[in-house]
Design a protein around this motif. Sequence first.
Motif, mmCIF file in Angstrom:
data_model
loop_
_atom_site.group_PDB
_atom_site.id
_atom_site.type_symbol
_atom_site.label_atom_id
_atom_site.label_comp_id
_atom_site.label_asym_id
_atom_site.label_seq_id
_atom_site.Cartn_x
_atom_site.Cartn_y
_atom_site.Cartn_z
ATOM 1 N N LEU A 175 -114.727 -68.272 -6.754
ATOM 2 C CA LEU A 175 -113.618 -67.626 -6.109
ATOM 3 C C LEU A 175 -114.068 -67.650 -4.530
ATOM 4 C CD1 LEU A 175 -112.601 -64.649 -8.534
ATOM 5 C CD2 LEU A 175 -111.521 -67.068 -8.328
ATOM 6 N N GLU A 180 -111.730 -69.476 -2.054
ATOM 7 C CA GLU A 180 -110.747 -68.548 -0.959
ATOM 8 C C GLU A 180 -111.062 -69.125 0.516
ATOM 9 O OE1 GLU A 180 -108.310 -66.544 -1.199
ATOM 10 O OE2 GLU A 180 -108.615 -66.332 -3.506
ATOM 11 N N SER A 227 -104.685 -70.557 -2.874
ATOM 12 C CA SER A 227 -105.770 -69.983 -3.589
ATOM 13 C C SER A 227 -105.757 -69.687 -5.292
ATOM 14 C CB SER A 227 -105.658 -68.416 -3.033
ATOM 15 O OG SER A 227 -106.559 -67.484 -3.926
ATOM 16 N N GLY A 266 -115.479 -64.721 0.368
ATOM 17 C CA GLY A 266 -114.153 -64.642 -0.262
ATOM 18 C C GLY A 266 -113.255 -63.613 0.363
ATOM 19 N N ARG A 304 -109.499 -64.123 2.359
ATOM 20 C CA ARG A 304 -108.362 -63.709 1.646
ATOM 21 C C ARG A 304 -107.662 -62.834 3.023
ATOM 22 N NH1 ARG A 304 -104.477 -63.963 -0.205
ATOM 23 N NH2 ARG A 304 -105.213 -66.083 -0.410
ATOM 24 N N SER A 340 -106.455 -65.513 5.378
ATOM 25 C CA SER A 340 -105.295 -66.171 5.053
ATOM 26 C C SER A 340 -104.121 -65.468 4.709
ATOM 27 C CB SER A 340 -105.746 -66.756 3.520
ATOM 28 O OG SER A 340 -105.854 -66.011 2.709
#
Length: 524
Positions: free
Chosen positions: A22, A26, A37, A189, A193, A196
Amino acid sequence: MEPRRRTLLAGTAGVVSAVATLGAAEAVAAFVAPASSPLLAVGSLVIDLVPGWVKDLVIALFGTNDKLVLLIVLIVLGVLVVALAFGIGVLEERRPVVGAVALALVGGVAVFAATTRADATFDWAFPSIVGTAVGIIVLRVLCSRLRTWEEASGFDQARPVAGASRAALPRRSFLILLGGTAAGALVIGVGARVASAGAVAVETIRKALKLPTAAVAAAPVPAGAELGIDGLSPIVSSNDSFYRIDTALQVPNIDPSTWSLKITGMVEQEIEIGFDELLALPLQESIITLTCVSNQVGGDLIGNALWLGYPIRELLKRAKPRAGADMVLSRSIDGFTAGTPLEVLQDEQRDCLLAVGMNGEPLPLQHGFPVRMVVPGLYGYVSATKWVVELNVTRYADARAYWTDRGWSERGPIKTESRIDVPRNGARVAAGTVAVAGVAWAQHTGVEGVQVRIDDGDWTDATLASSISDDTWVQWVHEWDAPAGDHTIAVRATDAAGKTQSETPVDVVPNGAEGWHTISVGVD
């Protein structure tokens, strides 16, 4: 090494491999597209696959808290994913390669979810592919080192030697890789996140945005529109209290400088307009009530706000729809679609807007910033597209929208309804004069009257407040001389076309609830 300890370490290796998967995904998604994602893609796929009746039940039970319920469900799913990752780790340690194959299959599901999202391109597969590859490598290396540690532990037990244990080095190697990978993947990650999502940056842009003054201002709210009764819904809903129902797992964060709207399909001239171009047009204000089709009788999935925007009909005039077109399929940046009758959007007497403002400020992010549709007289599922990026002129025979594909009716005209706000259901009040008050609506038709019935008595006319327009709800009040005892109170409205609400209960599916809102109160 004890079997239980071996299983625990192998399972932990599987979980860390999933975290690495993950984290890497990400990081790649931050460069490709936030919606690519695997977390968001799989979450959105789950939403799409959930049967419509389940969604309706959640909205009916939890209303605007449906996103909280969804997040709780996703947390539960997350726990199941952790359990799956644990099992993959155990499988890989005991049967090398088999666990890696299982992880690859899970990655394949993520690739499918990402590449089947709206607006997905082939590169949306990269985050899931890269993340899965990283996860497989981490899984294989960790399990290999765990087996080396186990073999060294067996050697130590078989041939005790003085000094340091022969298993110390592979143990240290395994634990350092396990901890370092977990920490690094979490940092990467979470950071990716956050980067983004960009919510903070977009909210900063929104707050700094100064909307132009309306070329056509809304008429002032009549002095008699607000009855001033405690507990009665205000005539204009605040942005914070305005209901929110949509399919977005994560609120889209759109920089208005990158936003554009396209009008495509059955038109003589396709159009594309940017945000600055939209603001430069003569905007108008209009107070309009919006209603969700999932609103139960007496429910609160309804709100009234002052909207600032540009008439959609004017853009359609520029595009010149072709003969035979009867529907506009609006599309959100998150893939949601709604089918609105073309004739409604072209109606000169209806303020159908591409809205940029809500109650004197730019649209809040959760309500569609930078641009959304506002259409009076139709339930939101066929008209109120947030984060709108395309209007496709087409035909009902050729295209279907998100909710009509899930059993709801095509056109969704709003039904005449009324609601009791005070007293609340189950309340106890003092004997004497009690204000029974609420709101009624019949968007784009207007409310002619409201009646109240106590127990099984006669219907009595309530007093209507001044109406802002036919496109907004109206407050009403009935002064009740309440005797001691337990009572039921019912309300019904009649619209300007002479239609009175039916007593017969009708579910929200497929085109909105019906029935009289009835409450129970005790009088002391």
